[in-house]
Write a protein that holds these residues in place. Structure first.
Motif, PDB file in Angstrom:
ATOM      1  N   PHE A   1       0.852  -1.193   0.000  1.00 24.70           N
ATOM      2  CA  PHE A   1       0.000   0.000   0.000  1.00 24.70           C
ATOM      3  C   PHE A   1       0.889   1.245   0.000  1.00 24.70           C
ATOM      4  CE2 PHE A   1      -2.520  -3.249   2.239  1.00 24.70           C
ATOM      5  CZ  PHE A   1      -3.637  -3.281   1.411  1.00 24.70           C
ATOM      6  N   ALA A   2       0.442   2.269  -0.695  1.00 21.66           N
ATOM      7  CA  ALA A   2       1.174   3.533  -0.732  1.00 21.66           C
ATOM      8  C   ALA A   2       0.180   4.669  -0.939  1.00 21.66           C
ATOM      9  CB  ALA A   2       2.214   3.531  -1.846  1.00 21.66           C
ATOM     10  N   LEU A   3       0.539   5.825  -0.425  1.00 20.49           N
ATOM     11  CA  LEU A   3      -0.232   7.037  -0.655  1.00 20.49           C
ATOM     12  C   LEU A   3       0.436   7.777  -1.802  1.00 20.49           C
ATOM     13  CD1 LEU A   3      -2.669   8.621   0.505  1.00 20.49           C
ATOM     14  CD2 LEU A   3      -1.015   9.956   1.828  1.00 20.49           C
ATOM     15  N   LEU A   4      -0.262   7.879  -2.930  1.00 18.53           N
ATOM     16  CA  LEU A   4       0.316   8.472  -4.130  1.00 18.53           C
ATOM     17  C   LEU A   4      -0.437   9.737  -4.516  1.00 18.53           C
ATOM     18  CD1 LEU A   4       0.834   5.292  -6.357  1.00 18.53           C
ATOM     19  CD2 LEU A   4       2.454   6.343  -4.796  1.00 18.53           C
ATOM     20  N   ALA A   5       0.256  10.604  -5.250  1.00 12.13           N
ATOM     21  CA  ALA A   5      -0.366  11.826  -5.761  1.00 12.13           C
ATOM     22  C   ALA A   5       0.421  12.304  -6.972  1.00 12.13           C
ATOM     23  CB  ALA A   5      -0.409  12.908  -4.680  1.00 12.13           C
ATOM     24  N   GLU A   6      -0.199  13.175  -7.742  1.00 10.73           N
ATOM     25  CA  GLU A   6       0.444  13.701  -8.936  1.00 10.73           C
ATOM     26  C   GLU A   6       1.306  14.916  -8.590  1.00 10.73           C
ATOM     27  OE1 GLU A   6      -2.431  14.543 -11.930  1.00 10.73           O
ATOM     28  OE2 GLU A   6      -3.272  12.508 -11.920  1.00 10.73           O
ATOM     29  N   ARG A   7       2.460  14.977  -9.199  1.00  3.86           N
ATOM     30  CA  ARG A   7       3.349  16.126  -9.019  1.00  3.86           C
ATOM     31  C   ARG A   7       2.771  17.342  -9.744  1.00  3.86           C
ATOM     32  NH1 ARG A   7       8.748  14.467 -11.558  1.00  3.86           N
ATOM     33  NH2 ARG A   7       9.522  16.352 -10.540  1.00  3.86           N
ATOM     34  N   ILE A   8       2.984  18.507  -9.172  1.00  3.88           N
ATOM     35  CA  ILE A   8       2.496  19.729  -9.829  1.00  3.88           C
ATOM     36  C   ILE A   8       3.570  20.340 -10.729  1.00  3.88           C
ATOM     37  CG2 ILE A   8       0.826  20.263  -8.022  1.00  3.88           C
ATOM     38  CD1 ILE A   8       2.784  22.259  -6.867  1.00  3.88           C
ATOM     39  N   ASP A   9       4.795  19.859 -10.622  1.00  5.06           N
ATOM     40  CA  ASP A   9       5.878  20.400 -11.440  1.00  5.06           C
ATOM     41  C   ASP A   9       6.697  19.255 -11.998  1.00  5.06           C
ATOM     42  OD1 ASP A   9       7.925  21.757 -12.641  1.00  5.06           O
ATOM     43  OD2 ASP A   9       8.698  22.705 -10.819  1.00  5.06           O
ATOM     44  N   THR A  10       6.546  19.017 -13.289  1.00  8.92           N
ATOM     45  CA  THR A  10       7.312  17.957 -13.946  1.00  8.92           C
ATOM     46  C   THR A  10       8.219  18.515 -15.038  1.00  8.92           C
ATOM     47  OG1 THR A  10       5.501  17.540 -15.506  1.00  8.92           O
ATOM     48  CG2 THR A  10       5.552  16.215 -13.481  1.00  8.92           C
TER      49      THR A  10
END
Length: 614
Positions: A410-419
């Motif tokens: 299990f992991a808590l994931l999110a999208e980066r705002i700066d790529t």
């Protein structure tokens, strides 16, 4: 046959016991075959011993005693608010247990490149990076440019920069058969910089600053451990077969590195066994789950099981796992979790009778680099392939909750705002000649911009030297060609591609000579007179030679390009105005010019004098 039997009956057997290859006991010659060896208190005989199957004991060897863990993480993670588990598992690049051959330059077998097997075991993953022989720590572990690098344990430190890819390197011999290595350090503030010397260091003592020297992209700590397999005190001859993983090998599968054999440096070699060498333990939890339910906590993870979730008593194991990312865009907020369960028969249980609640508290995590609206709990059967779970996120108390009925990663994931990487432009300031040629000191101005989280730092290096942090002014004074490489890194560790600018400094005037004959035109008859002119010019970076005639009356002004060595005849009128008491003056001018714009001007006056009789 009878003779043979009789011979066998009179054989006497001697038994020897060895401890670490040292003979510690030799038995008396006895004709009987030993059925067992009793080791323990000789006063205790106990009940009758079992009638074991006969066997012959050649020797007993006590081996493979794990070394005492002795390492600390090589930076001050606690001052950044991280726990040991958070810091240790915030890994940029893993030790590749398949073929950690980076230090040798050996290639991986076909089909094994571009993949990694971490200390957790198979399957292969595309995590960074294949053939890596240590661990890289960067921004996720609160390590950035100029972060102090600390000795992981007591020992004797030495310095080397003979490895082009490694950059400035500190090596510490810990006196226990292990050496730690710290690559890519900045040139400044090294605890030692003489390759022919060494110095004693204590655990936690600063040995350098995080940099990006050598073959490196972005500032990070490259940390590795080498085992002195042959015990001769020379760690160089144990590369690459002596490199080991300080996290050990935490899989029930065979460690591919320990079992890999190869030839290198004219010797047959095999990989080394890895041991867990950190003094602190990664946070894990072993507990019991009964039919009554229960609550289990590990770091930021909370698992709440209701009554009846299982009919059997289960052995629950919660293990902290490294940070993860499914792509360049989707990353984990802190470490991940591996949850497993076994029933009383040792069988894996990964499904439950009813729903339990998994809560992830990210109150202590930095989420400035992610889009909070994309936060979600994900699960994975293997820690590589992730599936999004239905998640309720409370941004006020920073919790994420999912209702689940299975165990996995299990992991808590999110999208980066700066790529997007920052962009850097270079400007040159100085007295300019032709393109990229200067006749003065030159200041290089590096201007970086980032549309996301902003620029963290800009690095540059000159003529193949070390990467350094850019801080104006950056001024070049020496004549010659100069080549500057540079790139910037933003606050989410997006790296710009390396750019290059070249320019030349030439402060030296060209050589020039000029002669004209005659220099006086007499009598002032008004007729055209021949003037013989010779000249030459010379420069390593020559541009042009110009011949000018500057007539005082501006009647015969002219300009033309001539060769570097020339001879010419020009005609000028031997004439002057009657009222011109000092005579008419023609200036013959030779201008030698180089690419930087340096000029050497030679002049000769040709005079039509006045006789002062009028």
């Amino acid at each position: 046959m009878k003779g043979i039997n009789k011979f066998i009956e009179f054989i006497l057997i001697i038994y020897r016991i060895y401890l670490d290859n040292i003979l510690i006991h030799t038995s008396l010659p006895i004709p009987e075959q030993v059925q067992y060896i009793w080791m323990g208190n000789p006063d205790y005989f106990g009940p009758p011993l079992p009638d074991w199957t006969n066997f012959i004991v050649d020797y007993i060897r006590v081996k493979d005693i794990p070394p005492q863990p002795f390492l600390e993480l090589p930076w001050d993670y606690q001052s950044s608010g991280l726990t040991f588990t958070d810091a240790a598992l915030s890994i940029n690049s893993f030790f590749d247990h398949e073929y950690p051959l980076l230090s040798s330059g050996l290639g991986e077998p076909s089909g094994s490149s571009n993949s990694v097997i971490s200390y957790l075991g198979p399957p292969r993953s595309t995590d960074d990076y294949s053939s890596h022989d240590g661990y890289d720590y960067g921004k996720p572990a609160k390590v950035t440019l100029e972060t102090p690098v600390l000795a992981a344990a007591d020992g004797k430190a030495s310095f080397t920069n003979s490895c082009g890819a490694c950059g400035n390197t500190i090596l510490i011999d810990h006196g226990n058969g292990f050496q730690t290595r710290y690559y890519h350090l900045l040139a400044k503030e090294l605890i030692i910089s003489d390759p022919n010397d060494n110095v004693d260091v204590k655990a936690g003592e600063q040995i350098g600053l995080t940099g990006s020297t050598g073959k490196s992209t972005g500032a990070h700590i490259h940390f590795m451990v080498v085992y002195d397999k042959d015990g001769d005190g020379d760690f160089e001859n144990n590369l690459p077969d002596g490199v080991i993983d300080p996290f050990g090998w935490q899989s029930s599968e065979l460690d591919p590195w320990e079992n890999y054999t190869f030839s290198y440096g004219g010797k047959n070699r095999s990989g080394s066994k890895s041991y867990y060498l950190w003094k602190k333990q990664i946070d894990n939890l072993n507990s019991k789950l009964t039919s009554n339910g229960g609550v289990f906590n590990l770091e930021k993870f909370n698992l709440n099981f209701p009554s009846g979730a299982t009919n059997d008593d289960l052995d629950i194991k919660l293990e902290s796992a490294p940070t993860t990312k499914t792509s360049n865009n989707l990353i984990s907020i802190g470490t991940s979790l591996f949850a497993s369960a076994l029933n009383g028969f040792g069988n894996i249980v990964d499904q439950f009778n009813s729903i339990y609640t998994l809560t992830v508290n990210f109150n202590n995590q930095d989420i400035s680099n992610i889009d909070p609206n994309t936060i979600s709990i994900y699960s994975s059967p293997d820690g590589k392939n992730w599936v999004k779970e239905q998640t309720t996120v409370n941004l006020n108390n920073k919790t994420a909750v999912a209702n689940l009925n299975h165990f996995s990663y299990f992991a808590l994931l999110a999208e980066r705002i700066d790529t997007e990487a920052p962009t850097t432009t270079a400007k040159l300031k100085g007295e300019k000649g032709q393109e990229n040629w200067f006749r003065s000191d030159v200041e290089v101005l590096l201007e970086s911009n980032d549309s996301g989280l902003g620029v963290d730092y800009t690095l540059f290096k000159v003529e193949g030297g070390d990467w350094e942090r850019y801080s104006p002014p950056l001024v070049f004074s020496n004549e010659g060609n100069h080549r500057v490489e540079f790139y910037s890194v933003d606050n989410d560790e997006n790296l710009e591609e390396v750019k290059t600018i070249e320019f030349n400094i030439d402060k030296t005037q060209p050589e020039a000579s000029l002669d004209a004959n005659p220099k006086i035109l007499w009598p002032p008859s008004g007729e055209m007179a021949d003037i013989n002119i010779t000249g030459s010019s010379n420069d390593q970076h020559f541009d042009s030679t110009t011949l000018e005639i500057d007539d005082e009356y501006h009647e015969f002004d002219s300009t033309k390009i001539v060769a570097t060595n020339f001879q010419d005849i020009i005609q000028l009128p031997a004439k002057r105005k009657g009222g011109d008491k000092d005579g008419r003056v023609y200036i013959i001018r030779l201008i030698a010019r180089d690419l930087a714009g340096n000029e050497n001007i030679e002049e000769i006056p040709i005079i039509v004098p006045h006789d002062h009789t009028e």
